[in-house]
Motif scaffolding. Structure first.
Motif, short mmCIF file in Angstrom:
data_model
loop_
_atom_site.label_atom_id
_atom_site.label_comp_id
_atom_site.label_asym_id
_atom_site.label_seq_id
_atom_site.Cartn_x
_atom_site.Cartn_y
_atom_site.Cartn_z
N LEU A 3 0.81 -1.21 0.00
CA LEU A 3 0.00 0.00 0.00
C LEU A 3 0.85 1.26 0.00
CD1 LEU A 3 -2.84 1.19 0.15
CD2 LEU A 3 -2.68 1.07 2.62
N ASP A 4 1.99 1.24 0.70
CA ASP A 4 2.87 2.41 0.76
C ASP A 4 3.52 2.71 -0.58
OD1 ASP A 4 2.25 2.67 3.41
OD2 ASP A 4 4.06 1.66 4.12
N ASP A 5 3.60 1.72 -1.47
CA ASP A 5 4.23 1.91 -2.78
C ASP A 5 3.24 2.29 -3.87
OD1 ASP A 5 6.69 1.31 -1.71
OD2 ASP A 5 6.49 -0.83 -2.14
N LEU A 6 1.97 2.39 -3.55
CA LEU A 6 0.94 2.69 -4.54
C LEU A 6 1.23 3.98 -5.30
CD1 LEU A 6 -1.82 1.83 -5.69
CD2 LEU A 6 -2.87 3.24 -3.94
N ALA A 15 -5.51 7.89 1.48
CA ALA A 15 -5.93 8.89 2.45
C ALA A 15 -6.54 8.17 3.64
CB ALA A 15 -6.95 9.84 1.84
N ASN A 16 -6.55 8.82 4.76
CA ASN A 16 -7.16 8.27 5.97
C ASN A 16 -8.49 8.94 6.21
OD1 ASN A 16 -4.96 6.58 6.55
ND2 ASN A 16 -3.85 8.31 7.40
N ILE A 17 -9.46 8.16 6.63
CA ILE A 17 -10.79 8.67 6.87
C ILE A 17 -11.18 8.37 8.31
CG2 ILE A 17 -13.23 8.46 6.24
CD1 ILE A 17 -12.26 7.57 3.47
N SER A 18 -11.71 9.37 9.00
CA SER A 18 -12.23 9.16 10.35
C SER A 18 -13.74 9.03 10.25
CB SER A 18 -11.87 10.33 11.26
OG SER A 18 -10.49 10.41 11.41
#
Length: 147
Positions: A3-6, A15-18
């Motif tokens: 995922l970090d290499d996407l 992105a992070n979602i709360s």
């Protein structure tokens, strides 16, 4: 692909979602915890000091709480946003990956500069200013345009 290499190999980003969801629940809270343990394995109880009632974390990302006043389960997922430092590291990885794909031999030099070697010719790229130094004008121009 991790995922970090996407972002390195595509134009996609993460992105992070709360999110917070409240669900009506009339069953025993222990049964809910047991069922989630069966599905996800990584379920840990939280101390009562951190929450008003019984609570647990699923995969260190999702918090499930039981509200005693009104019978309901509150599910919260809070992810920290990426810091500017993390975004700069990501940009450096993308630049490095691009230059490696174009030129092959790319190494980190002194003062944050990149050393690019092609067929015995060497170019020094300053990532901050974009300046390229090389005795070979063709390589110098190719690196400048790529950057």
């Amino acid at each position: 692909m991790a995922l970090d290499d996407l972002h390195v190999f595509s134009q996609l980003s993460t992105a992070n979602i709360s999110q917070r969801i409240t669900i009506s629940y009339n069953g025993a809270f222990g049964v809910l915890k047991h069922r989630l343990k069966q599905m996800f394995e990584s379920v840990e109880s939280l101390p009562d000091e951190e929450s008003e009632g019984p609570a647990f974390r699923v995969h260190e990302r999702l918090t499930v709480k039981y509200d005693r006043e009104i019978p309901k389960v509150v599910v919260e997922s809070e992810e920290a946003t990426k810091t500017e430092e993390e975004n700069n590291k990501k940009a450096e990885k993308v630049i490095h990956a691009l230059l490696v794909s174009l030129f092959g031999d790319v190494k980190f030099g002194e003062n944050g500069r990149l050393v690019i070697s092609v067929d015995g010719n060497v170019a020094h790229l300053d990532k901050q200013s974009g300046n390229v130094e090389s005795e070979n004008e063709g390589l110098k121009e190719r690196v400048r345009v790529a950057f």
